[in-house]
Write an enzyme that holds these catalytic residues in place. Sequence first.
Site, mmCIF file in Angstrom:
data_model
loop_
_atom_site.group_PDB
_atom_site.id
_atom_site.type_symbol
_atom_site.label_atom_id
_atom_site.label_comp_id
_atom_site.label_asym_id
_atom_site.label_seq_id
_atom_site.Cartn_x
_atom_site.Cartn_y
_atom_site.Cartn_z
ATOM 1 N N GLU A 17 0.828 -1.213 0.000
ATOM 2 C CA GLU A 17 0.000 0.000 0.000
ATOM 3 C C GLU A 17 0.856 1.253 0.000
ATOM 4 O OE1 GLU A 17 -0.516 -2.630 1.907
ATOM 5 O OE2 GLU A 17 -2.566 -3.292 1.507
ATOM 6 N N HIS A 31 -9.821 -6.390 9.306
ATOM 7 C CA HIS A 31 -10.497 -6.213 8.014
ATOM 8 C C HIS A 31 -11.907 -5.652 8.177
ATOM 9 C CE1 HIS A 31 -7.262 -9.008 6.957
ATOM 10 N NE2 HIS A 31 -7.374 -8.528 5.727
#
Lengths: 324, 430
Positions: free
Chosen positions: A60, A129
């Site tokens: 990321e 998540h």
Amino acid sequence: MALMRYAEALNAALREEMAADPSVFLFGEDIGRYGGVFKVTKGLMEEFGESRVRDTPISEQAMTAMAVTAAMTGTRPVLEIMYADFIPLSLDALVNQASIYNYIWDGKVKMPFVLRTQGGGGSGAGAQHSKALDSMLAHIPGIKVVAPSTPADAKGMLKAAIRDDQPVVFLEHKLLYNVRGEVPDGDIIVPLGKAATLREGKDVSLFATSKMVVEAVKAADLLQADGISAEVIDLRSLRPLDVNAIVTSISKTHHAVVVNEGWRFCGYAAELSATIMDFAFDELDAPVARVTLPDMPIPYSEPLEIAMLPNADKIRAAALATLK
Amino acid sequence: MANHPISIESAGGEYMEAVLVVSWAAKPGDRVKAGDLIVTVETAKAATEVEASHDGWLTRIDFAEGQEAPVGAVLGLISDTEEMATEPIASQPDPVSAAGTSGLENAFAAPVAASTPRATDDRIIASPLARRIARQAGIDLAGVTGTGPNGRIKQRDVARALDPHPAPARPKGLSSTSGAAGIMATGSRLIPIVLLHGFGADKSAWRQVLPLLGKDIETLALDLPGHGSSTDQPADSIEQLAYWVSDKLEAEGIEHVHLVGHSLGGATALALTSLGRVAVQSVTLLAPAGLGPEINGSFITGLTRSETPDALERWLTLMLGENAALPQGYAAAVIRQIEKIGNRGALEALVGRLFAHDTQAFDMVPALKALSVPTRIIWGRSDRVIPASHAARAPDFAAVHLLPGVGHVPQMEAPALTARLIMETVRSTG
């Protein structure tokens, strides 16, 4: 008008903007050959080729830095970060690069990229998540942060975000992707920074974004059965914030419930509450009520997770409490 | 029950942070008299004796002998009644640890009990909205009973104080009950209050005020010709407006009225009193036209010529006091109304006749001075359309109310006070 799922509306926005502007390109994990884990980019690699729809490795940090430099050098990248939980890995590029170059280079650099990501709980995906980290993102000046709740807004706002010359973080929600709704045909743009009144009411105003808007609308139904007329304002954009819409609604109802799926402490609900006091203190007939996630990690156990998340019942209870 | 906190402010010098409680001269439950020694504390410099501030009972000790108390802390309570105070506040949570700096135990910690009733002073607890309404209506909150959490005074409590006998079901907005020729009527008493709106407005200008008027009185809010749902052409003069109103009243079989007029409607009300066709019982004027030559001509032309809600909103905002905002959608609704009626040209013609060259071309002062009924004039000090200084031309018998922070539309900006003043005028006629 066409009936579409939220994910399909996003797909249509990407397709239309890529077709209209060759400088728009996409990259992210599993977005090309696989079509994205939530199928938002389905079919786009086939249609636009591997140079405009790129699969990347898991990094990321590198991906976000790449979006920054690609935007600076004249393209309009749309980056997908698969889970908002990993936005902290992108933060350096956002806080120290994307958000400030415009200022330190005297407006000579445009930063037209979109960072799409999805967050939020309710699917049993565990502590890593399931988070809504919108407060963290909305804290950064120089970046727009938007979170549409309907398929129509998803399409219109993603198109607006891609055409925006500022960095835009576009927050989706894993439980909204399958929500269906009417989406206007054609090149419809929904401006960023404008709230929408989904339900008119006179007793209490409910302010929310993303999935929490769905819960707020359900809460308004419950409140109606209680004999209370609740106004539901979908803020749509966390930053810039439509302060006028907030003040106008509170001037009518004099009671406010602010809802955010993120943590309470230093969270977006706190910002909304303070904004209301800044601009509408003399309209308040009760303290602003906050409905948020408690300050804890989201448990893997689904019953515990559901018990923690803000929902329509909690919004209703907060509304009733402010009206006491 | 009033409570009086015992505390020691800046004891022993400004650098002191705490005092040591040396000894209490009374124990909880003891009767104390103002001036009695009640507690001795040690400061940096010396032992300091603290005296009782009031007669009463020592009902609570928050810092025992030997304990350190921060300067300014409440050491204990004196109460007017013998009833014992309950929870001591000695164990106030430390705000830093309550803020959740680290650790799971903080995540689960109960929130600071900010909702514990504050029994330590006589401060009035009221919502900001309740305070604002009370301020505008001139109500002292000390006489209002709060029904919110912790006895907090809420909007509903102030509303009850303003009108102790509200009607069970007030009309919900005017349009639903509008009758022929834009006449709106409620209530049942014999002599109605007739309300005349200002230039460019319509009867909905009274939307906020109407529900606050007494339930036992009839109200008629008219749409003047060329305005609102009235399809009649705008009049040529104030006198014609007055004739039009008197025709409407005659058609309704109304012979006696209380008149309320705003701006152009105020001038019309005065003209109506001169006609002698209806028996006027009282007159309440809100920022009436016709008391002086000045008027904000650009406001009037902006109002008639604006073709988009954004443009109109810029002008309409001038109606309000400084820093006030129009309700959302208000300008758009006005534009829709103007377009629906298609009377833009007619309104411009009326402006040309009544307000040419930024001047009010008619003088209502003689009509005002000739009144022999209770008369009241309400004007916002921040009026940017017609200056509040015109109120100085009111005759001695008229009551004049100059409202701070209010602009040209008191009925929208201070509806509670406006309603109260209208009702006081009406009731003064017996």
